[in-house]
Design an enzyme around this catalytic site. Structure first.
Site, PDB file in Angstrom:
ATOM      1  N   LEU A 192       0.934  -1.256  -0.161  1.00 24.30           N
ATOM      2  CA  LEU A 192      -0.212   0.062  -0.040  1.00 24.30           C
ATOM      3  C   LEU A 192       0.839   1.162   0.010  1.00 24.30           C
ATOM      4  O   LEU A 192       0.372   2.261  -0.531  1.00 24.30           O
ATOM      5  CB  LEU A 192      -0.916   0.009   1.255  1.00 24.30           C
ATOM      6  CG  LEU A 192      -1.966  -1.083   1.145  1.00 24.30           C
ATOM      7  CD1 LEU A 192      -2.553  -0.988   2.816  1.00 24.30           C
ATOM      8  CD2 LEU A 192      -2.828  -1.233   0.112  1.00 24.30           C
ATOM      9  N   LYS A 194       4.933   3.136   1.698  1.00 28.14           N
ATOM     10  CA  LYS A 194       6.181   2.871   2.503  1.00 28.14           C
ATOM     11  C   LYS A 194       6.465   3.585   3.751  1.00 28.14           C
ATOM     12  O   LYS A 194       5.463   4.701   3.851  1.00 28.14           O
ATOM     13  CB  LYS A 194       7.368   3.322   1.498  1.00 28.14           C
ATOM     14  CG  LYS A 194       7.672   2.712   0.418  1.00 28.14           C
ATOM     15  CD  LYS A 194       8.573   3.731  -0.368  1.00 28.14           C
ATOM     16  CE  LYS A 194      10.018   3.731   0.133  1.00 28.14           C
ATOM     17  NZ  LYS A 194      11.051   4.485  -0.611  1.00 28.14           N
ATOM     18  N   GLY A 198      10.367   0.288   6.254  1.00 24.71           N
ATOM     19  CA  GLY A 198       9.909  -0.706   5.143  1.00 24.71           C
ATOM     20  C   GLY A 198       8.486  -0.398   4.646  1.00 24.71           C
ATOM     21  O   GLY A 198       7.875   0.685   4.946  1.00 24.71           O
ATOM     22  N   GLU A 199       8.047  -1.611   4.160  1.00 19.41           N
ATOM     23  CA  GLU A 199       6.868  -1.413   2.890  1.00 19.41           C
ATOM     24  C   GLU A 199       5.700  -1.616   4.221  1.00 19.41           C
ATOM     25  O   GLU A 199       5.551  -2.294   5.403  1.00 19.41           O
ATOM     26  CB  GLU A 199       6.539  -2.445   2.283  1.00 19.41           C
ATOM     27  CG  GLU A 199       7.839  -2.146   0.954  1.00 19.41           C
ATOM     28  CD  GLU A 199       7.788  -3.318  -0.085  1.00 19.41           C
ATOM     29  OE1 GLU A 199       8.242  -3.129  -0.888  1.00 19.41           O
ATOM     30  OE2 GLU A 199       7.393  -4.490   0.388  1.00 19.41           O
ATOM     31  N   VAL A 200       4.388  -1.035   3.684  1.00 21.25           N
ATOM     32  CA  VAL A 200       3.095  -1.308   4.186  1.00 21.25           C
ATOM     33  C   VAL A 200       2.211  -2.238   3.394  1.00 21.25           C
ATOM     34  O   VAL A 200       2.169  -1.648   2.257  1.00 21.25           O
ATOM     35  CB  VAL A 200       2.526   0.298   4.801  1.00 21.25           C
ATOM     36  CG1 VAL A 200       1.140  -0.183   5.302  1.00 21.25           C
ATOM     37  CG2 VAL A 200       3.486   1.059   5.749  1.00 21.25           C
ATOM     38  N   LYS A 215       2.633  -3.047   8.846  1.00 23.70           N
ATOM     39  CA  LYS A 215       3.818  -1.975   8.778  1.00 23.70           C
ATOM     40  C   LYS A 215       4.853  -2.768   8.985  1.00 23.70           C
ATOM     41  O   LYS A 215       5.220  -3.117  10.370  1.00 23.70           O
ATOM     42  CB  LYS A 215       3.669  -0.872   9.539  1.00 23.70           C
ATOM     43  CG  LYS A 215       4.507   0.133   9.473  1.00 23.70           C
ATOM     44  CD  LYS A 215       4.342   1.371  10.538  1.00 23.70           C
ATOM     45  CE  LYS A 215       5.408   2.463  10.118  1.00 23.70           C
ATOM     46  NZ  LYS A 215       4.727   3.714  10.918  1.00 23.70           N
ATOM     47  N   ASP A 311       3.069  15.810  14.651  1.00 18.87           N
ATOM     48  CA  ASP A 311       3.177  15.505  13.207  1.00 18.87           C
ATOM     49  C   ASP A 311       1.852  15.646  12.320  1.00 18.87           C
ATOM     50  O   ASP A 311       1.634  15.048  11.372  1.00 18.87           O
ATOM     51  CB  ASP A 311       3.966  14.071  12.911  1.00 18.87           C
ATOM     52  CG  ASP A 311       4.626  14.375  11.436  1.00 18.87           C
ATOM     53  OD1 ASP A 311       4.834  15.576  10.828  1.00 18.87           O
ATOM     54  OD2 ASP A 311       4.914  13.246  10.730  1.00 18.87           O
TER      55      ASP A 311
END
Length: 590
Positions: A192, A194, A198-200, A215, A311
């Site tokens: 889906l 980054k 790492g990737e999601v 995640k 954030d």
């Protein structure tokens, strides 16, 4: 290339729809995966579990349902549960109907002549409540009465519950909740996006069919960047915050190469996409107000844990299937020590508060500045201190934040302009929300005049926009940049302590909610006929022996067949040949 993306999206959409079958995405073996242990296997859990009424009977969803079932089997206790239900209903009643709903509660439960009169609520408290009802009914009118009922229930009724089959069943659910979590707990789907490490990707729990976002934090990448404390901090904050307006952590586990956070999946895209890619930039004020209210509720839940988010920006606000939002990516969030302030120049350019830019000590104030930036951007279609796609140096954006005033166009109503102006006050001591009352002060601003926050928090208000269920609101699979291989980093036993702190398995409240939402609780939570014990709760009935595997059944069948044969030398030879043949095949197929 395009075909690969179409296939990935099609598979994901089918999974989101429940696979199109009756099991709604559940594995064929889901009942076997969620099979209750015999109650004799739960004795260690019984000895060690914290016997706190509020934890066991109120906070934990399955515990709350089982305590409720217990009370409903006791004629004298059922009315207490009904009273608490009616008080909860009262708190989300529209303001104009509070008086009538309050009178209904007073008449039915707090009048001595009523057949379901609750005597545990003292007469003085009843008189005070009745007086307030006549003067000016408010949402919290019956809070003290409800507390009196809880004070009663946590006494003898709670101790009776601990000796009942309903608490035994709760222990069985807790046993299941605490089973090890591995990559085999899930099915994995397309990437889906980054994260920092790492990737999601999308994933689905095999036992329940529930979809999540996984995640992945690559172990070598974390070690190379010395990101252990940051990763653990995010995990621990997510674990403690139980909010419908913040992504929830449901599972934390590890694989050989990665640490994995399994989080609420948000299929509707982020606010940045919706602000800038769905027609003209920005939203109508009504839509911006709805999102602002939900973001404020999420901040309030974080602040209740003394956690500052730091954030807030459109990319970090995600929409779910129904159009509700959640705050995501808590990588920069930090818990503030009680009675203390912190310092840290972290955040995103254009959204950091003046006190953050000046490296001053602060508490929760940066989040109210961030909320002001978000409301402004949702209405105007650009951030307050930087034009859309404007090429400008970071130092110039910081200067604008510190020295210039934001400009308001005709898109802003007076109330919208006022709340943005008060949230974007450069002196944090004068900023809206930064006094003792926090989020409650912001909720009272005229901008939110028509917002019923109790109904919003109960999920009873319809969002102004519902995402298309057939759309995948993320980049094409091949457009998501892949991480390069991490070289020169070796993992060893010194990392194991960190991994063990991270990989703690299921998180209780989200896991229990998953069981309820997917109807696993409804289907499995069955007792014997007429309120008797089911076999798995009967201590006098031994537990079922574990099921034997295919090899065992084949070997046993062959052994029984051979036992009936005549013991001649020829038969004995055939026995050896057949036995070897069976063993050979069994080994080959295991």
């Amino acid at each position: 290339m395009e075909l690969e993306n179409i296939v990935a999206n099609t598979v994901l959409l089918k999974a989101r729809e429940g696979g199109g079958g009756k099991r709604k995405g559940k594995s064929k073996k889901w009942k076997e995966i969620l099979k209750f242990p015999h109650i004799s296997q739960c004795e260690d859990l019984r000895r060690t579990i914290d016997r706190d009424y509020y934890s066991l009977c109120d906070k934990q969803p399955i515990g709350r349902l089982l305590f409720r079932q217990f009370c409903e089997t006791r004629p004298g206790l059922e009315c207490y549960i009904q009273f608490l239900d009616l008080v909860a209903e009262y708190e989300i009643t529209p303001d104009e109907n509070l008086g009538a709903k309050g009178k209904e509660i007073m008449t039915k439960y707090l009048t001595p002549k009523s057949p379901v009169f609750i005597a545990q609520v003292g007469q003085d408290l009843v008189s005070q409540t009745e007086k307030k009802l006549l003067q000016s009914p408010c949402k919290e009118l019956f809070s003290a009465c409800a507390q009196s009922v809880h004070d009663y229930l946590k006494g003898d009724p709670f101790h009776e519950y601990l000796d009942s089959m309903y608490f035994d069943r709760f222990l069985q659910w807790k046993w299941l909740e605490r089973q090890p979590v591995t990559k085999n707990t899930f099915r994995q789907y397309r990437v889906l996006g980054k994260g920092g490490f790492g990737e999601v990707c999308a994933c689905q729990v095999r036992a329940t069919g529930k979809m999540y976002a996984c995640k992945r934090l690559e172990k070598k990448r974390i070690k190379k960047r010395k990101g252990e404390s940051m990763a653990l901090n995010e995990k621990q904050i997510l674990e403690k915050v139980n909010s419908q307006f913040v992504v929830n952590l449901a599972y934390a586990y590890e694989t050989k190469d990665a640490l994995c956070l399994v989080l609420t999946i948000m299929n509707g895209g982020d606010l940045k996409f919706h602000i800038y890619n769905m027609g003209n930039p920005g939203f109508e004020e009504e839509r911006a107000l709805f999102y602002a209210a939900e973001i404020l509720c999420g901040l309030e839940d974080l602040h209740r844990e003394n956690t500052v988010y730091r954030d807030l920006k459109p990319e970090n606000i995600l929409l779910d299937d129904y159009g509700h939002i959640r705050i995501s990516d808590l990588g920069l969030a930090v818990k503030i020590p009680e009675g203390d302030l912190i310092r840290g120049r972290v955040g995103t350019v254009g959204y950091m508060a003046p006190e953050v830019l000046n490296n001053q000590r602060y508490g929760l104030s940066p989040d109210y500045w961030g909320l002001g930036c978000l409301i402004y951007e949702m209405i105007e279609g650009q951030s307050p201190f930087r034009g859309r796609k404007e090429k400008v140096k970071r130092e110039e954006v910081d200067r604008r934040v510190l020295e210039t005033e934001e400009v308001y166009s005709s898109k802003f109503s007076e109330e919208a302009k006022s709340i943005c102006n008060m949230l974007l006050t450069k002196d944090s001591k004068q900023r809206l929300g930064c006094q003792e009352e926090g989020a409650a002060e912001v909720k009272r601003h005229p901008f939110f005049r028509n917002m019923n926050f109790k109904r919003l928090e109960a999920g009873m208000l319809d969002p102004p926009f519902v995402p298309d269920p057939r759309a995948v609101y993320c980049k094409d699979v091949l457009d998501i940049e892949q991480f390069s291989t991490v070289k020169g980093v070796n993992l060893d036993h010194t990392d194991d302590d960190f991994y063990s702190k991270f990989s703690t398995g299921s998180v209780p409240i989200p896991w229990q909610n998953e069981m309820i939402e997917t109807e696993c609780f409804k289907e499995l939570n069955v007792f014997g006929p007429n309120g008797t014990l089911s076999p798995d709760l009967n201590r006098s009935q031994p537990p079922e022996p574990p099921k034997k595997g295919l090899f065992h059944r084949l070997f046993r069948r062959q052994h029984q067949s051979n036992s009936k044969s005549s013991p001649t030398p020829k038969t004995s030879c055939n026995h050896r040949i057949n036995s070897n043949h069976i063993n050979s095949n069994s080994t080959g197929s295991s």
